[in-house]
Design a protein around this motif. Structure first.
Motif, mmCIF file in Angstrom:
data_model
loop_
_atom_site.group_PDB
_atom_site.id
_atom_site.type_symbol
_atom_site.label_atom_id
_atom_site.label_comp_id
_atom_site.label_asym_id
_atom_site.label_seq_id
_atom_site.Cartn_x
_atom_site.Cartn_y
_atom_site.Cartn_z
ATOM 1 N N ALA A 449 46.554 44.741 39.359
ATOM 2 C CA ALA A 449 45.590 45.844 39.372
ATOM 3 C C ALA A 449 44.655 45.767 38.175
ATOM 4 C CB ALA A 449 46.343 47.181 39.381
ATOM 5 N N ALA A 450 45.198 45.402 37.001
ATOM 6 C CA ALA A 450 44.349 45.262 35.814
ATOM 7 C C ALA A 450 43.351 44.124 35.992
ATOM 8 C CB ALA A 450 45.213 45.019 34.578
ATOM 9 N N ALA A 451 43.799 43.013 36.606
ATOM 10 C CA ALA A 451 42.900 41.878 36.812
ATOM 11 C C ALA A 451 41.786 42.207 37.789
ATOM 12 C CB ALA A 451 43.692 40.674 37.305
ATOM 13 N N ALA A 452 42.046 43.173 38.699
ATOM 14 C CA ALA A 452 41.038 43.532 39.694
ATOM 15 C C ALA A 452 39.998 44.511 39.158
ATOM 16 C CB ALA A 452 41.720 44.133 40.929
ATOM 17 N N LEU A 453 40.219 45.045 37.960
ATOM 18 C CA LEU A 453 39.257 45.998 37.409
ATOM 19 C C LEU A 453 37.927 45.290 37.140
ATOM 20 C CD1 LEU A 453 41.465 47.963 34.824
ATOM 21 C CD2 LEU A 453 40.626 48.780 37.038
ATOM 22 N N PRO A 454 36.813 45.927 37.498
ATOM 23 C CA PRO A 454 35.516 45.316 37.201
ATOM 24 C C PRO A 454 35.242 45.333 35.708
ATOM 25 C CG PRO A 454 35.217 47.534 38.086
ATOM 26 C CD PRO A 454 36.688 47.226 38.195
ATOM 27 N N LEU A 455 34.777 44.211 35.197
ATOM 28 C CA LEU A 455 34.491 44.100 33.777
ATOM 29 C C LEU A 455 33.067 44.560 33.503
ATOM 30 C CD1 LEU A 455 36.076 40.643 32.950
ATOM 31 C CD2 LEU A 455 37.045 42.904 32.585
ATOM 32 N N PRO A 456 32.880 45.393 32.470
ATOM 33 C CA PRO A 456 31.519 45.800 32.126
ATOM 34 C C PRO A 456 30.723 44.626 31.579
ATOM 35 C CG PRO A 456 33.056 46.539 30.449
ATOM 36 C CD PRO A 456 33.886 45.952 31.556
ATOM 37 N N GLY A 457 29.416 44.730 31.738
ATOM 38 C CA GLY A 457 28.557 43.697 31.189
ATOM 39 C C GLY A 457 28.105 42.715 32.245
ATOM 40 N N LEU A 459 28.380 39.367 32.340
ATOM 41 C CA LEU A 459 28.968 38.032 32.365
ATOM 42 C C LEU A 459 29.852 37.790 33.571
ATOM 43 C CD1 LEU A 459 29.865 37.456 28.613
ATOM 44 C CD2 LEU A 459 27.756 36.928 29.825
ATOM 45 N N GLY A 460 30.429 38.819 34.164
ATOM 46 C CA GLY A 460 31.347 38.631 35.270
ATOM 47 C C GLY A 460 32.686 38.106 34.785
ATOM 48 N N GLY A 461 33.408 37.416 35.699
ATOM 49 C CA GLY A 461 34.707 36.872 35.334
ATOM 50 C C GLY A 461 35.846 37.805 35.699
ATOM 51 N N GLU A 462 37.059 37.280 35.580
ATOM 52 C CA GLU A 462 38.267 38.032 35.886
ATOM 53 C C GLU A 462 39.237 37.924 34.720
ATOM 54 O OE1 GLU A 462 39.975 36.667 39.494
ATOM 55 O OE2 GLU A 462 38.167 36.959 40.696
ATOM 56 N N LEU A 463 40.186 38.866 34.706
ATOM 57 C CA LEU A 463 41.246 38.836 33.710
ATOM 58 C C LEU A 463 42.440 38.085 34.275
ATOM 59 C CD1 LEU A 463 41.039 42.539 32.489
ATOM 60 C CD2 LEU A 463 40.210 40.527 31.282
ATOM 61 N N ASP A 464 43.145 37.365 33.424
ATOM 62 C CA ASP A 464 44.299 36.589 33.840
ATOM 63 C C ASP A 464 45.453 36.869 32.897
ATOM 64 O OD1 ASP A 464 45.983 34.763 35.050
ATOM 65 O OD2 ASP A 464 45.223 33.064 33.908
ATOM 66 N N PHE A 465 46.461 37.584 33.426
ATOM 67 C CA PHE A 465 47.659 37.893 32.636
ATOM 68 C C PHE A 465 48.873 37.390 33.425
ATOM 69 C CE2 PHE A 465 44.738 41.486 31.541
ATOM 70 C CZ PHE A 465 44.441 41.056 30.261
ATOM 71 N N PRO A 466 49.230 36.132 33.299
ATOM 72 C CA PRO A 466 50.300 35.565 34.136
ATOM 73 C C PRO A 466 51.684 35.993 33.678
ATOM 74 C CG PRO A 466 49.507 33.919 32.586
ATOM 75 C CD PRO A 466 48.628 35.125 32.406
ATOM 76 N N LEU A 467 52.592 36.065 34.650
ATOM 77 C CA LEU A 467 54.009 36.265 34.335
ATOM 78 C C LEU A 467 54.637 34.883 34.145
ATOM 79 C CD1 LEU A 467 55.065 39.115 36.807
ATOM 80 C CD2 LEU A 467 54.752 39.281 34.349
ATOM 81 N N ASN A 468 54.392 34.285 32.989
ATOM 82 C CA ASN A 468 54.870 32.935 32.731
ATOM 83 C C ASN A 468 56.313 32.966 32.219
ATOM 84 O OD1 ASN A 468 54.553 33.820 30.069
ATOM 85 N ND2 ASN A 468 52.524 32.882 29.920
ATOM 86 N N LEU A 469 56.819 31.793 31.828
ATOM 87 C CA LEU A 469 58.211 31.699 31.379
ATOM 88 C C LEU A 469 58.473 32.558 30.150
ATOM 89 C CD1 LEU A 469 58.941 27.881 31.858
ATOM 90 C CD2 LEU A 469 59.747 29.803 33.252
ATOM 91 N N THR A 470 57.500 32.636 29.244
ATOM 92 C CA THR A 470 57.687 33.459 28.044
ATOM 93 C C THR A 470 57.866 34.925 28.414
ATOM 94 O OG1 THR A 470 56.344 31.924 26.751
ATOM 95 C CG2 THR A 470 56.659 34.131 25.851
ATOM 96 N N VAL A 471 57.029 35.401 29.325
ATOM 97 C CA VAL A 471 57.119 36.806 29.732
ATOM 98 C C VAL A 471 58.412 37.058 30.486
ATOM 99 C CG1 VAL A 471 56.000 38.618 31.073
ATOM 100 C CG2 VAL A 471 54.609 36.985 29.793
ATOM 101 N N MET A 472 58.806 36.138 31.371
ATOM 102 C CA MET A 472 60.038 36.329 32.130
ATOM 103 C C MET A 472 61.255 36.291 31.210
ATOM 104 S SD MET A 472 58.959 36.963 35.070
ATOM 105 C CE MET A 472 60.554 37.022 35.867
ATOM 106 N N ALA A 473 61.246 35.412 30.203
ATOM 107 C CA ALA A 473 62.351 35.390 29.241
ATOM 108 C C ALA A 473 62.418 36.702 28.468
ATOM 109 C CB ALA A 473 62.186 34.206 28.284
#
Length: 904
Positions: A449-457, A459-473
């Protein structure tokens, strides 16, 4: 004194000691106390019956048990050591504990579902925030040998590390023996045409040396060649692996194909490195474009490749073999001195700073703010996690008290204390792990849901917050840690259970030891403290949001509508663009309800550019002789349309658009550079043009330039030429609701030229609402957390007080029987929580006071340490705690004395 503690008749005491002595030594060592309690309990039951036959029967039963135990001990075959079987037995016992814990939780579905929901919310929120903070601050740079990579910044006019000009990048790359490679990138946005709809992509114009500098390789195709660093070599792009997967479904045919960006064909030659989003790891770069492609951004993009005054590029370098950061800094110091000598108007006093890449997350100017916000987010979710864990710890402790008879039977039958403890810990771990798994699912949803938020400005682009191994650990550690935390108390309680009292169903033994009572009260204090902190935080953010909404922007917010045009796809000449803008302005001005129209390149409370400027008669503290000033282009009538008063002089006239451009309008903040005297007739000039002096003809009132919380900011308003700019705003002042003219503005533009896109169409009130998205989200999130904290604290206090009342029911029954008033009984019960609640309030208030000194600068228009902030929070929390304590106290005051005494 319990009945077991009463002295036995001497003959019975001797029989008990003798009887225990007859048991095998191993049993006496491991279970002697439990066996004695069980035998004494049997004897007392028989004695209370008043019949000697019962005493004889009890002794005969004990004797049969003794014979059976001795026989089993004597004729037990010798145990063979088999490690494999022992491991299987251990695994089997553990599986049995899990099945038993699941069955017990299934018998109390309301409690289990509530506990799972609490843990899912707490662990999910904490995991999501940690994923964000990890991507912001903790994740190592995705480079090969990142310790060899550095960021290089030229100073801004304020003397702080900023961005770098492209000619300065060339100077750095030309140095020998300092760097293996040097790369420059510049962020921008482009419009990508697609059959499914156009979309705005985030890009980085990049030199051919970029991947060699970061030590990565494309996953498909190739990177830019050195000849692509020259304008005119063609338009080329490399798509990021993230965008290739998410938008193009990993289509291998994309490499070698052509995409239309800003109306021009661009050849895609490769797919970028895996798990690499560009300079800012959390903000996805959709495409890298070659330097030869900068013409997509307009003629000015091409021009600034040669302009030393335009600092639009971020420079990154890989150190040469054996070169240290200190040596690289010495080389940059020498380069800064050389540039100051060669270009004194542009580089005198301007230093060049080298930072190891590990010391910079986004930019030195913004990292301090980022660390503060990230620390605040982590503190909030960890407070919620502590609250949830302490709440469940108290609930499981109370729930465990009801299992004292079961535990006593297990202990009396020979169960080892650690085995009994493991039952409670297993139940807690099941709740924690199952809730944690649900929490990870919730965290994934929150991050998406956070990644789907429209970014002001732009430039465009998307946010990327992956659930990687560090986060899962990290999430797994949370599950195990919280399970051990709130499972510890009932596990310890099981070790101190009164076996004999429980076997005789003596309810006076069920209230627990003083240590456990202290633990329960400590958990309540923790919940009260955390709740106070979160309620104060939510209240402060709400008041800050209210302060934002009452800020005087400096324009007539309620009477303005605007439309931003985009000429990138129309293929028009400059003269055709000017004609269309004039026709469009005339058409909008003729709409019903429109009083006036004007054009600008930048709206208040929005991003925009700055320019290095020399202010005549003003010497900046940085020593560069120039300052960085915000700027905009406006048409005649702009200030009247926006409702900005002209304080001194005049605003622009139509003839200023076709003059020599030697006049300028500034705001009051910039006029103060010349002291208390008049600013009319004073001059400013671009840093790069010693002869380009411009005379001030007007001073207008200050408006909010970039944000609502900023202090008065100097601003230059240049006159807009008759042909406008590439993506101007047309602002309309209305006599009624500005939303009523929006459709008419769109229709007027389409009637003039249907090829021109509407980039943005809105009222100024909606524009202000977008500026408040951050404060609103912060207030809403912390408000939800504070409500959850208040609910959990109330439930925890209600449970603890109810349990305390149950243990004191005989005492309360006696008081009621002796004529105690109900009000005194209620006050007596509630008074037992006074010290606990007061301790929590004091701890919470102390934390708020300490945190206020660090967080005050993040807020606007409100002070944390004020009567209006602390007192309402304390009143709200005290009210909730009072209600939670009053309900069980009122039930206790209505107890039937006979029933209460019978329960003894």
């Amino acid at each position: 004194m319990s009945r077991v503690d009463e002295p036995l008749p001497r003959i019975l005491a001797i029989l008990v000691r003798l009887f225990l002595w007859l048991h095998p030594p191993r049993l006496r060592r491991e279970y002697g106390a439990e066996m004695e309690d069980l035998l004494v309990a049997r004897l007392y039951r028989a004695r209370e019956s008043g019949r000697r036959r019962e005493i004889a029967r009890a002794l005969w039963g004990a004797l049969k048990d003794l014979v059976r135990v001795v026989a089993m001990e004597v004729f037990r075959p010798p145990r063979k050591q088999n490690p494999r079987k022992e491991r299987r037995a251990g695994v089997g016992a553990f599986a049995q504990d899990i099945r038993y814990a699941v069955r017990r939780l299934a018998r109390t579905p309301m409690f289990s579902f509530g506990a799972l929901a609490i843990m899912a919310i707490a662990i999910g929120a904490t995991t999501a925030v940690f994923a964000v903070v990890n991507q912001f601050l903790l994740a190592p740079p995705p480079f090969d040998q990142p310790e060899q990579v550095v960021n290089i910044y030229q100073d801004s006019d304020d003397g702080e590390p900023s961005s770098t000009s492209f000619p300065a990048y060339r100077d750095m790359a030309a140095l020998e023996g300092v760097f293996q490679s040097v790369a420059a990138t510049s962020s921008a946005g482009v419009l990508v045409e697609n059959v499914d709809g156009d979309w705005r992509a985030s890009i980085e114009y990049s030199t051919a040396s970029f991947l060699a500098t970061v030590g990565r390789d494309p996953v498909r195709g190739r990177w830019f060649d050195a000849d692509m660093d020259q304008v005119g070599a063609g338009l080329y792009a490399v798509v990021s692996e993230y965008t290739w997967r998410s938008r193009f479904n990993s289509d291998p045919g994309l490499v070698g194909s052509t995409l239309r960006m800003n109306g021009q064909p661009v050849t895609v030659i490769g797919v970028g490195p895996s798990d690499f989003n560009g300079n800012n790891g959390f903000l996805v770069t959709d495409f890298w474009l070659s330097i030869s492609s900068v013409g997509l951004g307009g003629e000015f993009r091409i021009m600034n490749l040669e302009r030393r005054q335009d600092h639009w590029y971020d420079v990154r370098a890989r150190l040469a073999e054996g070169v240290t950061v200190t040596q690289a800094q010495e080389a940059m110091n020498a380069l800064a001195l050389r540039l100051a000598e060669e270009f004194p108007n542009l580089n005198e006093g301007r230093e060049i700073t080298v930072f190891p890449v590990k010391d910079v997350r986004i930019h030195p100017e913004t990292d301090q703010y980022l660390y503060g916000v990230s620390g605040l987010l982590l503190a909030v979710v960890f407070l919620v996690l502590a609250l949830a864990s302490s709440n469940l710890g108290g609930l499981l402790l109370v729930k465990g008290m009801s299992r004292t008879p079961e535990i006593a039977v297990r202990r009396a039958m020979g169960a080892a204390p650690l085995r009994v403890t493991r039952l409670f810990l297993t139940e807690a771990m099941i709740l924690s792990v199952a809730g944690g798994v649900l929490g990870v699912v919730l965290a994934k949803w929150l991050l998406d849901a956070a990644a789907a938020l429209p970014l002001p400005g732009p430039l465009g682009g998307e946010l990327d917050f992956p659930l990687n191994l560090t986060v899962m650990a990290f999430s797994l550690l949370l599950m195990l840690g919280t399970g051990l935390f709130f499972g510890w108390a009932p596990a310890v309680q099981s070790l101190s259970a009164d076996v004999s009292g429980a076997l005789r169903e003596d309810r006076r033994t069920s209230s627990g030891s003083s240590r456990l009572s202290l633990f329960r009260n400590l958990m309540v204090s923790v919940q009260v403290a955390v709740s106070l902190i979160l309620i104060v935080g939510a209240g402060v953010l709400v008041r800050s949001l209210v302060s934002y909404q009452t800020v005087d922007v400096g324009v007539d917010v309620d009477r303005l509508a605007f439309l931003q045009t985009d000429f990138s796809l129309a293929g028009l000449s400059v003269e055709e663009r000017g004609l269309i803008l004039r026709q469009f302005s005339e058409g909008v001005a003729a709409l019903p309800g429109v009083e006036s129209v004007a054009m600008t390149t930048r709206l208040p409370v929005a991003g925009g550019g700055s320019t290095t400027t020399v202010v005549e008669g003003y010497e900046p503290r940085a020593g560069t002789g120039s300052v960085e000033l915000q700027w905009s282009q406006v048409s005649p009538g702009y200030f009247r349309t926006m409702g900005v008063p002209v304080v001194e002089g005049r605003e622009y006239l139509p003839e200023d658009q076709v003059g020599d451009g030697r006049t300028v309008v500034v705001n009051e903040a910039l006029a103060r550079f010349w002291g208390d005297g008049s600013a009319i007739g004073r001059r400013i000039r671009p840093q790069s043009d010693p002869e380009g002096w411009i005379q001030v003809v007007g001073v207008v009132a200050d408006t909010k330039i970039r944000s609502l919380s900023e202090p008065p900011t100097p601003m230059i308003y240049y006159v807009m030429g008759p042909n406008g700019s590439g993506a101007p705003y047309l602002v309309a002042r209305t006599s009624n609701d500005p939303a009523l003219v929006l459709s008419g503005m769109r229709s007027q533009l389409q009637s003039v030229n249907p090829r021109i896109r509407v980039a943005r169409l809105s009222t100024f009130g909606e524009h202000m609402g977008q500026a408040l998205i951050g404060p609103r989200i912060s207030a809403a999130v912390l408000g939800l957390f504070s409500l959850l904290a208040l609910l959990l604290a109330s439930v925890g206090i209600y449970t603890i007080v109810s349990f305390s009342v149950a243990g004191r029911m005989p005492e309360i029954g006696i008081r009621v029987a002796l004529g105690a008033e109900r009000s005194r009984v209620i006050l007596g019960v509630m008074g037992g929580m006074t010290v606990t609640v007061a301790l929590g309030l004091l701890v919470g208030a102390a934390v708020v006071i300490v945190a206020a000194t660090q967080l005050q600068e993040l807020l606007y228009g409100v002070r944390i340490l004020s009567f209006g902030t602390l007192v309402p929070a304390i009143v709200v929390l005290a009210g909730a705690v009072g209600v939670a304590s009053y309900l069980p106290a009122r039930r206790a005051a209505r107890v039937d004395p006979v029933e209460a005494l019978r329960a003894q």
